[in-house]
Design a protein around this motif. Structure first.
Motif, PDB file in Angstrom:
ATOM      1  N   THR A 115      -7.798   2.935  -4.333  1.00 41.65           N
ATOM      2  CA  THR A 115      -6.659   3.555  -4.730  1.00 41.65           C
ATOM      3  C   THR A 115      -6.138   2.825  -6.020  1.00 41.65           C
ATOM      4  O   THR A 115      -5.875   1.605  -5.958  1.00 41.65           O
TER       5      THR A 115
ATOM      6  N   MET B 226     -13.727   3.475  -0.996  1.00 38.99           N
ATOM      7  CA  MET B 226     -12.254   4.101  -1.074  1.00 38.99           C
ATOM      8  C   MET B 226     -11.308   2.912  -1.972  1.00 38.99           C
ATOM      9  O   MET B 226     -11.089   2.222  -1.540  1.00 38.99           O
TER      10      MET B 226
ATOM     11  N   THR C 274       0.908  -1.352   0.018  1.00 39.09           N
ATOM     12  CA  THR C 274      -0.182  -0.069  -0.039  1.00 39.09           C
ATOM     13  C   THR C 274       0.763   1.162   0.060  1.00 39.09           C
ATOM     14  O   THR C 274       1.710   1.459   0.852  1.00 39.09           O
TER      15      THR C 274
ATOM     16  N   SER D 122      -7.722  17.366  -2.585  1.00 39.53           N
ATOM     17  CA  SER D 122      -6.226  17.545  -2.091  1.00 39.53           C
ATOM     18  C   SER D 122      -6.014  18.849  -2.363  1.00 39.53           C
ATOM     19  O   SER D 122      -5.230  19.025  -3.328  1.00 39.53           O
TER      20      SER D 122
ATOM     21  N   ALA E 147      -0.680   7.880  -7.850  1.00 39.20           N
ATOM     22  CA  ALA E 147      -1.741   7.112  -7.110  1.00 39.20           C
ATOM     23  C   ALA E 147      -2.913   7.878  -6.965  1.00 39.20           C
ATOM     24  O   ALA E 147      -3.035   8.879  -6.434  1.00 39.20           O
TER      25      ALA E 147
ATOM     26  N   ASN F 209      -8.234  12.320  -4.170  1.00 37.36           N
ATOM     27  CA  ASN F 209      -6.832  12.675  -3.913  1.00 37.36           C
ATOM     28  C   ASN F 209      -5.686  12.174  -5.295  1.00 37.36           C
ATOM     29  O   ASN F 209      -6.119  10.999  -5.707  1.00 37.36           O
TER      30      ASN F 209
ATOM     31  N   THR G 284      -6.791   8.095  -5.149  1.00 37.73           N
ATOM     32  CA  THR G 284      -7.690   7.769  -4.295  1.00 37.73           C
ATOM     33  C   THR G 284      -9.327   8.022  -4.985  1.00 37.73           C
ATOM     34  O   THR G 284      -9.289   9.339  -5.016  1.00 37.73           O
TER      35      THR G 284
ATOM     36  N   LYS H 265     -13.323   7.791  -4.696  1.00 34.70           N
ATOM     37  CA  LYS H 265     -14.453   7.537  -3.942  1.00 34.70           C
ATOM     38  C   LYS H 265     -15.475   7.177  -4.596  1.00 34.70           C
ATOM     39  O   LYS H 265     -16.143   7.802  -5.591  1.00 34.70           O
TER      40      LYS H 265
END
Lengths: 424, 89
Positions: free
Chosen positions: B55, B53, A72, A107, B5, B85, B7, B9
């Motif tokens: 990734t 969530m 991760t 972000s 990467a 993100n 993220t 939702k």
């Protein structure tokens, strides 16, 4: 880890070859954020290959390798501390198609360091990055004039580059007088932690001192309430529940709210976050809230929840925006109608009039009512949404004043809203 | 080449959507340009609603996360898909 220090998201921006990775690597090294075993490996490598491999980009590469090995991604690797703050480095993707996500996503950087290499000065991408920072709501900037070692620490060259950068900053709405410019060599470590003897003519702060001098980001609680609706649900025993993230303002149980452009109004019955009832929601909270008096079909994705009455979200009949054209295969003229992405809304908007093209060197209008604009141009344009949409002038509510323009599967432009002609 | 990467939702179609089935549908839908990173995490939102969530790692120069967003949007049990993100790795 230093939980009592305020946290800041720090974007590091700049042209691709201007030494961003080395800069971030050096910053993390000087603040003690690089794990000891990585430094050991780093020293060995340096010894093996001689001094030329002593590039701090290597530190970033090693950390990346470490992360890729793990299952991760752990963003904690890109954190560092100064005396006053702890920072998370926001490493912005290079590809322009990510700009849409950066504008509509969550972000947000609180401050940015712009890295400009002294030998090259301002490049096309530098201008684009400064504009995007402003569009993304970053108001605090530090400019590192980097690779000073490559120009023999020449003060005259440093001043030339500052002048170039200042002109663009002015055009985009930053105040160069309030921005620290710092001559650095991330490679040699000059003016990163302490002032360097190589630049005796420079009396300002080092990078780390300038980071400490940043203002603590404030939550925009004093602005009117704005919650872009992500989705609306019907939940048995509860009723209609919109979900979304609070951008500005505060919402309390019992408040009278409205949803624009739908126009539905009601009273906040209860607010939940992480499945727990909360008495009020503040910016940054991801919430679901139930509203007395509205049905599921009264509210949809793209609506914005705000206070009922004269501070309700603004529905734009027309609006004027400052945009930068990131990519477009040909020329953009009046009548062009691509899709605008702003908060959770996606609405086609027409280019009504191209009012001004701006000169990047002076910040002054270069051409009034140009016939067309193309990739690389900055311009002031008036738009008409084809369907009702909420948009606010960025000066008043920056969180709802930015947009990305999409067409042909590409991000064509990014912009900020300057003014809105309200739909009555 | 460097990776990004993202993220993402994913909100379910309604409060009673089978989240395990939705997770499987998400795994199956991610196109070849993206790689699922770690587990899909359930995040409680409100009134029993949970978000998933996800990734996903894509290449920076492959042209954005859009193909992944589009593929996930096609899933009938997914109400909405938003990238919350982005981080270069």
């Amino acid at each position: 880890m230093a939980a009592e220090k305020p946290h800041m998201n720090l974007a590091v921006i700049g042209h691709i070859d201007h030494g961003k990775s080395t800069f971030v690597g050096r910053l993390m090294f000087e603040t003690g954020a690089v794990p000891p075993h990585v430094i050991e490996k780093f020293k060995e490598e340096a010894k093996l290959k001689g001094k030329e491999s002593f590039a701090f980009a290597w530190v970033m590469d090693s950390l990346k390798e470490e992360r890729e090995r793990g299952i991760t991604i752990d963003i904690a690797h890109k954190r560092f501390d100064t005396e006053k703050y702890y920072f998370t480095v926001v490493d912005c993707p290079g590809h322009r198609d990510f700009v849409k996500n950066m504008i509509t996503g969550a972000s947000q950087a609180d401050a940015a360091v712009l890295v400009v290499a002294a030998p090259d000065g301002v490049m096309a991408q530098t201008k684009e990055h400064i504009f995007l920072s402003k569009t993304l709501g970053i108001n605090q900037l530090i400019v590192a004039i980097n690779k000073m070692d490559a120009v023999k620490y020449d003060e005259a060259r440093y001043k030339e580059v500052i002048e170039q950068v200042s002109a663009i900053l002015k055009m985009i709405g930053f105040k160069p007088d309030e921005i620290p410019f710092i001559p650095t060599s991330a490679f040699e470590g000059d003016n990163i932690k302490e002032n360097s003897p190589n630049t005796p003519w420079y009396k300002g702060p080092s990078i780390i001192q300038a980071l400490n001098n940043l203002k603590e980001p404030e939550k925009p609680t004093s602005l009117p309430l704005r919650i872009p609706v992500e989705d609306a649900y019907t939940i048995s025993g509860i009723g209609t529940v919109p979900v979304g993230r609070v951008e500005t303002g505060i919402m309390k149980k019992g408040d009278a709210v409205c949803f624009m452009p739908s126009g539905a109004t009601g009273e906040v019955k209860s607010i939940e976050m992480h499945h727990e009832e909360i008495p009020q929601a503040v910016p940054g909270d991801n919430i679901g809230w139930s509203v007395r008096g509205i049905g599921k079909n009264d509210v949809r994705r793209g609506d914005v929840c705000g206070p009922a009455g004269d501070k309700a979200p603004t529905v734009a009949d027309e609006f004027t925006g400052q945009i930068v054209v990131l990519q477009h295969p040909s020329a953009i003229t009046v009548g062009y109608t691509p899709v605008f992405h702003s908060h959770t809304a996606q609405v086609a908007c027409m280019f009504m009039s191209i009012d001004k093209k701006l000169d990047p060197k002076t910040g002054q209008p270069k051409e009034e009512n140009p016939a067309f604009i193309k990739a690389g141009d900055a311009a002031i344009v008036t738009f008409k949404p084809m369907k009702p949409m909420v948009l606010e002038p960025a000066k008043e509510i920056p969180q709802l004043g930015r947009f990305a323009v999409r067409d042909m599967g590409m991000t064509i432009a990014a912009g900020v809203c300057l003014s809105v002609k309200k739909k009555e | 080449m460097s990776g990004v990467a993202a993220t993402i939702k994913v909100m379910p179609a309604d409060a009673d959507t089978d989240l395990n089935a939705l997770k499987e549908a998400i795994k199956a839908a991610i196109p070849a340009s993206g790689k699922l990173n770690g587990e899909i995490i359930e995040e409680p939102i409100a009134f029993g609603l949970k978000a998933l969530m996800v990734t996903v790692i894509v290449e920076d120069d492959e042209g954005g996360i859009e193909p992944v967003e589009d593929a996930l949007n096609e899933i009938p049990e997914a109400e909405s898909v938003s990238v919350i993100n982005l981080d270069r790795i």
